[in-house]
Enzyme design. Sequence first.
Site, PDB file in Angstrom:
ATOM      1  N   HIS A   1       0.818  -1.205   0.000  1.00 26.31           N
ATOM      2  CA  HIS A   1       0.000   0.000   0.000  1.00 26.31           C
ATOM      3  C   HIS A   1       0.855   1.260   0.000  1.00 26.31           C
ATOM      4  O   HIS A   1       0.501   2.259  -0.635  1.00 26.31           O
ATOM      5  CB  HIS A   1      -0.925  -0.009   1.231  1.00 26.31           C
ATOM      6  CG  HIS A   1      -2.195  -0.766   0.998  1.00 26.31           C
ATOM      7  ND1 HIS A   1      -2.994  -1.219   2.014  1.00 26.31           N
ATOM      8  CD2 HIS A   1      -2.805  -1.152  -0.154  1.00 26.31           C
ATOM      9  CE1 HIS A   1      -4.045  -1.846   1.504  1.00 26.31           C
ATOM     10  NE2 HIS A   1      -3.944  -1.827   0.199  1.00 26.31           N
TER      11      HIS A   1
ATOM     12  N   GLU B   1      -5.056 -12.357 -22.613  1.00 31.24           N
ATOM     13  CA  GLU B   1      -4.091 -12.528 -21.519  1.00 31.24           C
ATOM     14  C   GLU B   1      -3.455 -13.910 -21.499  1.00 31.24           C
ATOM     15  O   GLU B   1      -2.504 -14.135 -20.741  1.00 31.24           O
ATOM     16  CB  GLU B   1      -4.782 -12.277 -20.175  1.00 31.24           C
ATOM     17  CG  GLU B   1      -5.309 -10.875 -20.006  1.00 31.24           C
ATOM     18  CD  GLU B   1      -6.066 -10.718 -18.702  1.00 31.24           C
ATOM     19  OE1 GLU B   1      -5.472 -10.217 -17.735  1.00 31.24           O
ATOM     20  OE2 GLU B   1      -7.253 -11.107 -18.658  1.00 31.24           O
TER      21      GLU B   1
ATOM     22  N   CYS C   1      -3.824  -2.736 -22.644  1.00 27.74           N
ATOM     23  CA  CYS C   1      -3.998  -2.042 -21.364  1.00 27.74           C
ATOM     24  C   CYS C   1      -3.011  -2.523 -20.308  1.00 27.74           C
ATOM     25  O   CYS C   1      -3.157  -2.204 -19.133  1.00 27.74           O
ATOM     26  CB  CYS C   1      -5.426  -2.200 -20.851  1.00 27.74           C
ATOM     27  SG  CYS C   1      -5.940  -3.913 -20.614  1.00 27.74           S
TER      28      CYS C   1
ATOM     29  N   ASP D   1      -0.150 -10.267 -17.826  1.00 25.41           N
ATOM     30  CA  ASP D   1      -0.480 -11.688 -17.698  1.00 25.41           C
ATOM     31  C   ASP D   1      -0.069 -12.478 -18.937  1.00 25.41           C
ATOM     32  O   ASP D   1       0.343 -13.635 -18.833  1.00 25.41           O
ATOM     33  CB  ASP D   1      -1.979 -11.873 -17.432  1.00 25.41           C
ATOM     34  CG  ASP D   1      -2.299 -11.889 -15.941  1.00 25.41           C
ATOM     35  OD1 ASP D   1      -1.509 -12.481 -15.181  1.00 25.41           O
ATOM     36  OD2 ASP D   1      -3.303 -11.302 -15.538  1.00 25.41           O
TER      37      ASP D   1
END
Length: 837
Positions: A457, A691, A762, A715
């Site tokens: 985070h 992917e 993307c 991926d």
Amino acid sequence: MTLTIASPLRGWATPLCEVPDPVFAQGMMGPGIAIDPAEGRLVSPGAGRVVSVHPAGHAVTLELDAGPVLLMHVGLDTVGLGGAGFAPEVMAGERVEAGQVLIVFDLDRLARTARSLLTPVIVTNGEAFAFVGGKTDREIAAGAALMTLEACGKASAAGAKEAAPRTSRSLLLPLAHGLHARPAARLASLAGTFPGTLEMVAVDGRVASMRSAVAMLALGVGHGETLTLRGSDIAAIDAIAELIESGMGEHRPVTVGEPAGRVVPSALAPLLPLGEGEALAAVTAVAGAAIGPAVWLVDPLASLPETAGTREAEAAALDGAIAQIRTRLESAAGGHGQVAQIAAAHLVLLGDPELREAARGGIAAGLPAGRAWIAGVDGFIAQLRLSPDPRLRERVNDLADLARRVALASAGIDETPPPLPPGAILLADDLYPSQLMALADGGLGGVVTVEGGATSHVAIIAAGLGLPMLVAAGERLKSIPQGAALLLEKGALTHAPAADVLAAARARIEAAQSRRRAAAAHAQAPAMTRDGVRIEVFANLASAADAGAAVAAGAEGCGLLRSEFLFLDRAAAPSLTEQREVYSAISAALEGRPLIVRTLDIGADKPAPYLPMSGEENPALGLRGIRLQLAAPDLLDVQLRALVTMEAQGPVQIMLPMVSEIAELRAARAALEQIAAEEERPCPPLGIMIETPAAALHAGVLAAEADFFSVGSNDLAQYTLARDRTNPHVAAGLDALHPAILHLIQIAQIGASRHGRLVGLCGGLGADPEAIPLLIGLGVRELSVSAGSAAQTKALIRSLTLEQCGTMAEAALGLPDAAAVRALVRAELGKIVEEVA
């Protein structure tokens, strides 16, 4: 006398001639057998004495009590690792017994970094022991019989009769990795062609015969160290010196005054301070560069009270602290973006009744409130650290941050850090989200931590702030003193860089900033190649705040809304109403621009606590993406219904993750069409992400029923190259510019074009300057990138022509690896920059 030599490794015995290195295969170091190791432990094949351990930790020489001298060299070209992955357990001169561990090494790391794992076991004193043989092409256990030797009784007396040395020559060793096995063998081979005495003398006075590669190895001479050659033949000394000074393919110049480059094994590296001008490699969490003074973070936790008041007083202090932190988190969670999402996740943790119960147990045992709370949280942290899931392990930081904040509040200690000098590079063992947020407006230049992860985070917050960040720098970071001048650039931190290095880095940083400013000035202009081809530049988003920032940065729409941000770090799945409101708000923030929503992509490295899933040995190959959605149809139904009924202010399209079969697309389309009919709303276009290799190879079939494609390069690279992108042992070799992946993108584009479908991208590749011309050349016409990359991506597109992109892409498809592809593009982009200028 016949001797049997035991194997020092468990693995596969292989003939030495099959080792892909002529120094070993041609017997230049001596006869022997190689082993392909199956575990990372090299043990002593018998009782004896350690002659030498190479400074890089990858090779050891033993003199057995029975007389043979054995060189064991773990892997090929492993000297170049500089000790990384090796931990020697013995030292030169030490006595060892059979089976004693000599070197522990990281087998997984070597598998991805070394040229070969084959480990030659060489008999180096062939004048005394002849190699009889040994059975190869078989599995062998450590300690099992490996090879047989015959004592010759030929002690070399040549040295006693040779003339004494009468000439000498000193030089600095220019070999980048010091004197290791390959150059030592070449020197010994050359020395063998001359008569008389030939010796090498190290700077500390130790002497080795240059006829013996092992003897020279034992000197452990490193790059830049002074060595002296002496002998009875001037021609021999000159020839050997010339070979050394040539660098033998490993030449690295030695700068006058440069400290000698003796390699230090990684196991010892934390004990050595980082020298001036030395660079410390780390993991890049947020790319970027910075120059500034070192500032070590001082955490006030050390001032927590040691003694407790009454139980009632401590319980009241804990309750008050929890209430105080809850108020702060609720305020932050009411905002937007990543900070709000992280605050919401912390609120869930703060409300956990078991945490409070554990802390009350500590208070009952006599601990003050703050220390009781930390002790209670530590128990849960210990459990998380044992999780095989890297994402769960990284949540340790969230719990630790919460523990710290509540503990400080319970003692009335201000958690606000002191002001920082401008441009400071913050150093810390680890860093928590609340600490970084408190420093966000203080003119921070960058962050480097001893520990930490690239997807934590705090790394997400740093990325949102545009703050360069390195993590997992290791214990040597702690040797950098407060206030030291630092350069953070290209995945490394340089301590006290030289003035010329600093000036060059500052020029690069200023040039990059100038390019960013120029790109930002034209951020709203469309991305059009010089020959008039339109490329759409969209943004990857996760919130309405992200959408607003993306529009301001020049993004022309959203090419990937990661809808899973709504589903993670919460106790229950979001309702239909909540989802509809969030999607509507994002569409509104895009101000009429297109919105492509990826249906929830959870599973594998993104678990949802409210969705029970059995443990999977290979979660990346298990129930994730579209597979999980079809297995939980109620979850998919709510999301599709929210997307169909949302208040859209621009075009909305839906994209399915991890599709590999036409049946998955058909099932999702049937569900979408039924919902649209029930709601009496139009059915949004439905596309898929490419992917998996299966989706790319089957693109022609899928494009007949999918409305569009978007390549998920992260991926696609992971599955094509069989490298888990969450596994630090193999992820370093993951580069989506590998020609195999470029071929799959080309195949997907060809399949899409047969049905007039658009292909976008993307994944992380979309904002990579070295990938953009190749993607355009392969037919990609939409790139979705981070908002901060939109303007620069557009600027680069405007400098290109379709012909240039096509030529580069065609050439790249024929190259052997990603490194070659990147070298090609860098060279061509350099020419284009000159042409445009």
